[in-house]
Design a protein around this motif. Structure first.
Motif, PDB file in Angstrom:
ATOM      1  N   VAL A  53      51.740 -73.072 -32.279  1.00  0.00           N
ATOM      2  CA  VAL A  53      52.487 -71.823 -32.047  1.00  0.00           C
ATOM      3  C   VAL A  53      52.902 -71.203 -33.374  1.00  0.00           C
ATOM      4  O   VAL A  53      52.675 -70.021 -33.636  1.00  0.00           O
ATOM      5  CB  VAL A  53      53.743 -72.091 -31.194  1.00  0.00           C
ATOM      6  CG1 VAL A  53      54.490 -70.800 -30.929  1.00  0.00           C
ATOM      7  CG2 VAL A  53      53.380 -72.769 -29.897  1.00  0.00           C
ATOM      8  N   LEU A  54      53.513 -72.030 -34.222  1.00  0.00           N
ATOM      9  CA  LEU A  54      53.981 -71.519 -35.509  1.00  0.00           C
ATOM     10  C   LEU A  54      52.814 -71.134 -36.407  1.00  0.00           C
ATOM     11  O   LEU A  54      52.869 -70.131 -37.121  1.00  0.00           O
ATOM     12  CB  LEU A  54      54.858 -72.566 -36.200  1.00  0.00           C
ATOM     13  CG  LEU A  54      56.221 -72.831 -35.552  1.00  0.00           C
ATOM     14  CD1 LEU A  54      56.953 -73.944 -36.282  1.00  0.00           C
ATOM     15  CD2 LEU A  54      57.073 -71.563 -35.540  1.00  0.00           C
ATOM     16  N   LYS A  55      51.734 -71.935 -36.375  1.00  0.00           N
ATOM     17  CA  LYS A  55      50.557 -71.611 -37.197  1.00  0.00           C
ATOM     18  C   LYS A  55      50.022 -70.230 -36.842  1.00  0.00           C
ATOM     19  O   LYS A  55      49.755 -69.405 -37.718  1.00  0.00           O
ATOM     20  CB  LYS A  55      49.461 -72.657 -36.990  1.00  0.00           C
ATOM     21  CG  LYS A  55      49.677 -73.966 -37.713  1.00  0.00           C
ATOM     22  CD  LYS A  55      48.508 -74.901 -37.468  1.00  0.00           C
ATOM     23  CE  LYS A  55      48.802 -76.279 -38.049  1.00  0.00           C
ATOM     24  NZ  LYS A  55      47.727 -77.253 -37.736  1.00  0.00           N
ATOM     25  N   GLN A  56      49.844 -69.999 -35.546  1.00  0.00           N
ATOM     26  CA  GLN A  56      49.296 -68.724 -35.110  1.00  0.00           C
ATOM     27  C   GLN A  56      50.230 -67.574 -35.473  1.00  0.00           C
ATOM     28  O   GLN A  56      49.790 -66.506 -35.923  1.00  0.00           O
ATOM     29  CB  GLN A  56      49.047 -68.749 -33.596  1.00  0.00           C
ATOM     30  CG  GLN A  56      48.229 -67.579 -33.068  1.00  0.00           C
ATOM     31  CD  GLN A  56      46.853 -67.495 -33.691  1.00  0.00           C
ATOM     32  OE1 GLN A  56      46.153 -68.506 -33.798  1.00  0.00           O
ATOM     33  NE2 GLN A  56      46.460 -66.312 -34.126  1.00  0.00           N
ATOM     34  N   ASP A  57      51.519 -67.789 -35.293  1.00  0.00           N
ATOM     35  CA  ASP A  57      52.502 -66.757 -35.616  1.00  0.00           C
ATOM     36  C   ASP A  57      52.468 -66.438 -37.110  1.00  0.00           C
ATOM     37  O   ASP A  57      52.499 -65.264 -37.507  1.00  0.00           O
ATOM     38  CB  ASP A  57      53.895 -67.234 -35.202  1.00  0.00           C
ATOM     39  CG  ASP A  57      54.957 -66.174 -35.436  1.00  0.00           C
ATOM     40  OD1 ASP A  57      54.832 -65.075 -34.872  1.00  0.00           O
ATOM     41  OD2 ASP A  57      55.899 -66.449 -36.200  1.00  0.00           O
ATOM     42  N   ILE A  58      52.390 -67.481 -37.940  1.00  0.00           N
ATOM     43  CA  ILE A  58      52.346 -67.276 -39.398  1.00  0.00           C
ATOM     44  C   ILE A  58      51.086 -66.530 -39.796  1.00  0.00           C
ATOM     45  O   ILE A  58      51.130 -65.577 -40.597  1.00  0.00           O
ATOM     46  CB  ILE A  58      52.443 -68.633 -40.122  1.00  0.00           C
ATOM     47  CG1 ILE A  58      53.848 -69.225 -39.955  1.00  0.00           C
ATOM     48  CG2 ILE A  58      52.115 -68.483 -41.610  1.00  0.00           C
ATOM     49  CD1 ILE A  58      53.953 -70.686 -40.354  1.00  0.00           C
ATOM     50  N   ASN A 560      63.593 -78.170 -34.356  1.00  0.00           N
ATOM     51  CA  ASN A 560      62.158 -77.874 -34.349  1.00  0.00           C
ATOM     52  C   ASN A 560      61.781 -77.062 -33.108  1.00  0.00           C
ATOM     53  O   ASN A 560      61.014 -76.094 -33.187  1.00  0.00           O
ATOM     54  CB  ASN A 560      61.370 -79.184 -34.397  1.00  0.00           C
ATOM     55  CG  ASN A 560      59.875 -78.964 -34.453  1.00  0.00           C
ATOM     56  OD1 ASN A 560      59.381 -78.254 -35.326  1.00  0.00           O
ATOM     57  ND2 ASN A 560      59.151 -79.570 -33.533  1.00  0.00           N
ATOM     58  N   PHE A 561      62.332 -77.444 -31.948  1.00  0.00           N
ATOM     59  CA  PHE A 561      62.049 -76.707 -30.712  1.00  0.00           C
ATOM     60  C   PHE A 561      62.570 -75.274 -30.810  1.00  0.00           C
ATOM     61  O   PHE A 561      61.912 -74.333 -30.343  1.00  0.00           O
ATOM     62  CB  PHE A 561      62.659 -77.419 -29.510  1.00  0.00           C
ATOM     63  CG  PHE A 561      62.531 -76.639 -28.233  1.00  0.00           C
ATOM     64  CD1 PHE A 561      61.290 -76.347 -27.695  1.00  0.00           C
ATOM     65  CD2 PHE A 561      63.662 -76.172 -27.571  1.00  0.00           C
ATOM     66  CE1 PHE A 561      61.168 -75.607 -26.518  1.00  0.00           C
ATOM     67  CE2 PHE A 561      63.552 -75.434 -26.409  1.00  0.00           C
ATOM     68  CZ  PHE A 561      62.297 -75.155 -25.879  1.00  0.00           C
ATOM     69  N   CYS A 562      63.726 -75.099 -31.425  1.00  0.00           N
ATOM     70  CA  CYS A 562      64.274 -73.738 -31.599  1.00  0.00           C
ATOM     71  C   CYS A 562      63.318 -72.861 -32.404  1.00  0.00           C
ATOM     72  O   CYS A 562      63.075 -71.695 -32.060  1.00  0.00           O
ATOM     73  CB  CYS A 562      65.622 -73.790 -32.311  1.00  0.00           C
ATOM     74  SG  CYS A 562      66.971 -74.284 -31.247  1.00  0.00           S
ATOM     75  N   GLU A 563      62.787 -73.407 -33.497  1.00  0.00           N
ATOM     76  CA  GLU A 563      61.835 -72.658 -34.325  1.00  0.00           C
ATOM     77  C   GLU A 563      60.632 -72.234 -33.488  1.00  0.00           C
ATOM     78  O   GLU A 563      60.184 -71.081 -33.534  1.00  0.00           O
ATOM     79  CB  GLU A 563      61.371 -73.526 -35.505  1.00  0.00           C
ATOM     80  CG  GLU A 563      62.427 -73.806 -36.547  1.00  0.00           C
ATOM     81  CD  GLU A 563      62.623 -72.642 -37.502  1.00  0.00           C
ATOM     82  OE1 GLU A 563      61.866 -71.654 -37.402  1.00  0.00           O
ATOM     83  OE2 GLU A 563      63.543 -72.705 -38.335  1.00  0.00           O
ATOM     84  N   ILE A 564      60.079 -73.190 -32.731  1.00  0.00           N
ATOM     85  CA  ILE A 564      58.882 -72.917 -31.932  1.00  0.00           C
ATOM     86  C   ILE A 564      59.206 -71.945 -30.796  1.00  0.00           C
ATOM     87  O   ILE A 564      58.427 -71.037 -30.490  1.00  0.00           O
ATOM     88  CB  ILE A 564      58.298 -74.240 -31.404  1.00  0.00           C
ATOM     89  CG1 ILE A 564      57.734 -75.041 -32.577  1.00  0.00           C
ATOM     90  CG2 ILE A 564      57.239 -74.003 -30.341  1.00  0.00           C
ATOM     91  CD1 ILE A 564      57.359 -76.459 -32.235  1.00  0.00           C
ATOM     92  N   LEU A 565      60.363 -72.125 -30.176  1.00  0.00           N
ATOM     93  CA  LEU A 565      60.783 -71.243 -29.088  1.00  0.00           C
ATOM     94  C   LEU A 565      60.868 -69.794 -29.552  1.00  0.00           C
ATOM     95  O   LEU A 565      60.273 -68.891 -28.937  1.00  0.00           O
ATOM     96  CB  LEU A 565      62.142 -71.701 -28.548  1.00  0.00           C
ATOM     97  CG  LEU A 565      62.802 -70.791 -27.505  1.00  0.00           C
ATOM     98  CD1 LEU A 565      62.107 -70.956 -26.159  1.00  0.00           C
ATOM     99  CD2 LEU A 565      64.294 -71.093 -27.390  1.00  0.00           C
ATOM    100  N   LEU A 566      61.583 -69.557 -30.646  1.00  0.00           N
ATOM    101  CA  LEU A 566      61.784 -68.191 -31.124  1.00  0.00           C
ATOM    102  C   LEU A 566      60.470 -67.577 -31.604  1.00  0.00           C
ATOM    103  O   LEU A 566      60.211 -66.389 -31.398  1.00  0.00           O
ATOM    104  CB  LEU A 566      62.829 -68.181 -32.242  1.00  0.00           C
ATOM    105  CG  LEU A 566      64.244 -68.566 -31.779  1.00  0.00           C
ATOM    106  CD1 LEU A 566      65.144 -68.862 -32.968  1.00  0.00           C
ATOM    107  CD2 LEU A 566      64.847 -67.454 -30.913  1.00  0.00           C
ATOM    108  N   SER A 567      59.639 -68.389 -32.218  1.00  0.00           N
ATOM    109  CA  SER A 567      58.329 -67.905 -32.655  1.00  0.00           C
ATOM    110  C   SER A 567      57.452 -67.546 -31.453  1.00  0.00           C
ATOM    111  O   SER A 567      56.747 -66.530 -31.458  1.00  0.00           O
ATOM    112  CB  SER A 567      57.634 -68.965 -33.512  1.00  0.00           C
ATOM    113  OG  SER A 567      56.370 -68.531 -33.916  1.00  0.00           O
ATOM    114  N   SER A 568      57.500 -68.378 -30.411  1.00  0.00           N
ATOM    115  CA  SER A 568      56.678 -68.125 -29.224  1.00  0.00           C
ATOM    116  C   SER A 568      57.152 -66.870 -28.483  1.00  0.00           C
ATOM    117  O   SER A 568      56.342 -66.148 -27.890  1.00  0.00           O
ATOM    118  CB  SER A 568      56.704 -69.333 -28.286  1.00  0.00           C
ATOM    119  OG  SER A 568      57.979 -69.500 -27.686  1.00  0.00           O
ATOM    120  N   ILE A 569      58.458 -66.600 -28.507  1.00  0.00           N
ATOM    121  CA  ILE A 569      58.978 -65.377 -27.876  1.00  0.00           C
ATOM    122  C   ILE A 569      58.395 -64.151 -28.566  1.00  0.00           C
ATOM    123  O   ILE A 569      57.962 -63.187 -27.924  1.00  0.00           O
ATOM    124  CB  ILE A 569      60.520 -65.358 -27.912  1.00  0.00           C
ATOM    125  CG1 ILE A 569      61.090 -66.413 -26.966  1.00  0.00           C
ATOM    126  CG2 ILE A 569      61.064 -63.973 -27.553  1.00  0.00           C
ATOM    127  CD1 ILE A 569      62.589 -66.609 -27.085  1.00  0.00           C
TER     128      ILE A 569
END
Length: 744
Positions: A53-58, A560-569
């Motif tokens: 998720v974070l990779k794609q967002d970045i 870590n989940f917070c980072e992924i959650l906000l990025s996925s939103i």
């Protein structure tokens, strides 16, 4: 040092991008976090510890110009056949190779991909000049490269990276704020417990550090030693809870939790391998201790340099030296070194496989008949060792191939073989209709196998298609055109096949209950703040999540989940949502932290995640789920985003693969040179392999000289400064010239 020019380049009208090639995940994370502490948010890293998720967002935000400094490993850069997959149409202003001494050290023994960096950067530079008429800067940084002398890393790095008369700045090795203390241990008469004696002394050092509240970093040469010392400490003392551990085999979440506890000072002692080394910038470490040397002189200087990084802080490098400690250096060198007979075996295998291919395709006299795709397993019997895992064997095969190629280029200016650095899948997954399957089987025998009859998912032997229909292209180019549905590839005009991706899933036993436990807690919290119209911080969200069973007692997992959650939103809003309404607002505080305000359309995000979770759970079969990508579709992105959320929640583990049978691309330029070596193996000498062994002897003798010389801290720093300027004490030079390296 390079961050300032990188930020300057990003401010230019062209908004130039900087790529930073870095060897260690910890180093990348540390530098990004350091910039964020200084309120610069334009830098990110892509590495194996980051969720999809974070990779794609970045990657999307790099392409959109939101991030201007991107940290990567060499493997990540080289794995992309086209850099646009990472950066889109961005123009590169600078490529930085951080810790550049690795180009000539780890590359030969552990990280062969560093040796390919120069060729790859040269191609990127040439392409950018042709397409955009814009050159780029190549900059290297290291604190531990030897300047001239027998181990000249400076000139080797310049040559490897194809740099021409670079501007050179030399700094200082000496650290006036670190006192080096070496105690030579005398063997106690009647005692033979080497390891227990060392553990006893280390226990006393730790007790002293805790009493004086000195943050202490202790280096071990192997993971197994750390594990045995942990067992010893737990049985001998009551302060083992004050000790953190960090090494490459640890679970990434636990590793990061330990790092943060040590960084914050909650734990004052860190036991680590050299993975906790280069560039780790924890500024309040007061003491660095070595159980035994972890490598060469450069490694030692890097590791003791972790101490006293805060201005005004004095540090100590402490080592209780025992002559028997050097067995670890020799073991580590022996495990990483390729033997001459193994190189000859590799050459013989390549020649045999090449002869088979020529006989099989003797009617096809194109240049591409010299190109081969070989499974690393063809060579594994030469390197098999119970102490090595499969990944290490593949690395050794790549290193051996590279040693052969680079040695020929060095001695003769030409190599009979050329190797591509990154293994490629030769078997791909595709959705193919029954009638197209039939036509493919008629044209390409033993190429298509249906593995899912409901969705018509097939395994396709891509190398068979390439050899018969596209050998005028390189295999990587053929694959790129096939997956991109490029009409210029004649195969794409004749056959409609859709790329599919195999997702291997392992579900947590209480997956569904855990999902609703976390999800309902999160939804209730978000809806409450929507009603109140209030902003919340990541810390506040994380604190709430820690009330769930999944995150209780695991603050890093919740963070870590917070980072992924906000990025996925954010990813959902930009790519998957059909609703144009905003679902999240952000604002920066004076301290540089960000706060978030959820809006009522967030309900659509929650509904999307719930539906996707149930779809994955219901459609997987025996832990496998095939995702078929429509042309210009988002199926893979959508599911990988959702899977990243669910993995961070602890519901499942997943791996997405586009194929199987990873193979190495080898091009044979001249068969006769291979035959000559096979016919007269006793005359084959690999100069690079000999140089590696020679450098090991020099470094081992230099360390022995320092540890056994009874020198003061000032004298040791003088010796180290001379060593990094290529000057070795005469007694050391005499010793290594007369010494023969023992067979290990």
């Amino acid at each position: 040092m390079f961050q300032v020019p990188a930020i300057y380049l990003a401010k230019k009208p062209e908004k130039l991008l900087t790529l930073v090639i870095s060897p260690l995940i910890g180093l990348m994370n540390d530098q990004v976090q350091g910039l964020e502490k200084r309120h610069y948010y334009g830098a990110k890293t892509i590495n194996s510890d980051i969720s999809p998720v974070l990779k794609q967002d970045i990657m999307e935000k790099v392409k959109d110009g939101i991030y201007d400094i991107l940290y990567l490993s060499p493997e990540t850069l080289l794995a992309r056949s086209d850099v646009e997959q990472l950066i889109g149409n961005r123009t590169i202003g600078m490529i930085v190779i951080d810790e550049a001494h690795i180009v000539t050290t780890w590359g030969k023994q552990f990280r062969p991909d560093y040796w390919y960096l120069g060729d790859h950067i040269r191609k990127l530079r040439k392409r950018q000049l042709q397409e955009k008429q814009r050159d780029l800067v190549v900059a290297t940084f290291t604190a531990t490269a030897i300047y001239h002398g027998k181990e000249d890393m400076y000139e080797e790095t310049i040559d490897s990276l194809h740099m021409i008369e670079p501007i050179t700045y030399l700094g200082y090795v000496r650290r006036e704020d670190i006192k080096i203390t070496i105690h030579q241990i005398q063997k106690v008469s009647g005692r033979f417990e080497y390891e227990l004696d060392k553990f006893d002394r280390l226990r006393d050092i730790i007790q002293g550090s805790l009493l004086m509240e000195k943050k202490t970093l202790i280096y071990f040469p192997t993971v197994s030693l750390i594990q045995r010392f942990q067992e010893y400490i737990q049985s001998q003392t009551d302060f083992y809870q004050d000790i953190a551990v960090y090494h490459g085999r640890m679970d990434k979440v636990l590793k990061m939790e330990n790092y943060k506890q040590y960084l914050s000072g909650n734990k004052l002692i860190m036991l680590a391998t050299k993975a906790f080394g280069m560039g780790i910038d924890i500024d309040d470490i007061k003491r660095v201790v070595h159980f035994a040397p972890t490598g060469n002189v450069c490694d030692y200087v890097q590791e003791i340099g972790r101490a006293a990084r805060k201005p005004g802080l004095d540090g100590e490098a402490l080592y209780e030296y025992d002559k028997r400690d050097f067995k670890f250096i020799n073991q580590l060198h022996g495990l990483s070194t390729i033997r001459p007979y193994q190189l000859i075996g590799v050459i013989a295998k390549i020649e045999a496989l090449y002869c088979q291919q020529i006989r099989k395709y003797q009617k096809n006299y194109t240049r591409k008949r010299n190109a081969m795709l070989l499974d690393a397993e063809n060579f594994s019997y030469l390197f098999s060792n119970p102490m090595h895992d499969e990944g290490n064997i593949i690395n050794k095969v790549k290193t051996a191939l590279l040693l052969i190629q680079k040695d020929f280029e060095k001695r003769r200016g030409f190599s009979p073989i050329v190797v591509r650095p990154i293994p490629m899948y030769s078997i791909g997954y595709f959705q193919i209709s029954p009638d197209v399957q039939h036509r493919l089987r008629m044209e390409y025998h033993q190429t298509v196998k249906e593995i899912d009859k409901v969705h018509h998912i097939c395994q396709v032997m891509l190398d068979n298609i390439w050899k018969k229909s596209a050998q005028h292209l390189s295999f990587p180019k053929f694959k790129y055109m096939l997956y991109a549905a490029d009409p210029a590839l004649s195969f794409n005009k004749s056959y409609l096949i859709r790329p599919a991706y195999c997702t291997r899933l392992t579900f947590h036993p209480d997956s569904i209950d855990r999902f609703y436990d976390i999800w309902n807690l999160l939804k209730n919290y978000v809806y409450t703040h929507i009603i109140n119209g209030t902003y919340v911080s990541k810390i506040e969200i994380s604190t709430i999540l820690q009330k769930s069973a999944a995150f209780y007692g695991h603050p890093y997992k919740a963070d870590n989940f917070c980072e992924i959650l906000l990025s996925s939103i954010d990813t959902y809003r930009r790519q998957f949502s059909h609703n144009m309404q905003s679902i999240l607002r952000t604002k920066y505080l004076m301290n540089g932290q960000m706060e978030y305000r959820f809006l009522s359309p967030i309900r659509n995000y929650f509904r999307w995640a719930e539906n996707t979770y149930h779809s994955i759970f219901n459609h997987q079969l025996d832990g496998r789920l095939y995702l078929v990508e429509e042309r210009n579709g988002h199926i893979l992105k959508e599911y990988s985003t959702a899977l990243g959320i669910f993995e961070a929640m602890g519901l499942l583990d997943f791996e997405i693969s586009g194929g199987d049978a990873s193979q190495i691309y080898i091009y044979v330029n001249q068969e006769q040179a291979l035959k000559n070596i096979i016919s007269h193996p006793q005359t084959y000498h690999n100069t690079l392999l000999e140089e590696i062994s020679e450098r090991h002897r020099i470094s081992a003798r230099m360390l022995t000289y320092i540890y056994e010389g009874g020198f003061s801290s000032e004298e040791i720093w003088n010796l180290l400064e001379d060593y990094f300027l290529g000057r070795v004490p005469p007694v050391v030079e005499d010793d290594w010239k007369t010494e023969s390296l023992p067979e290990l």
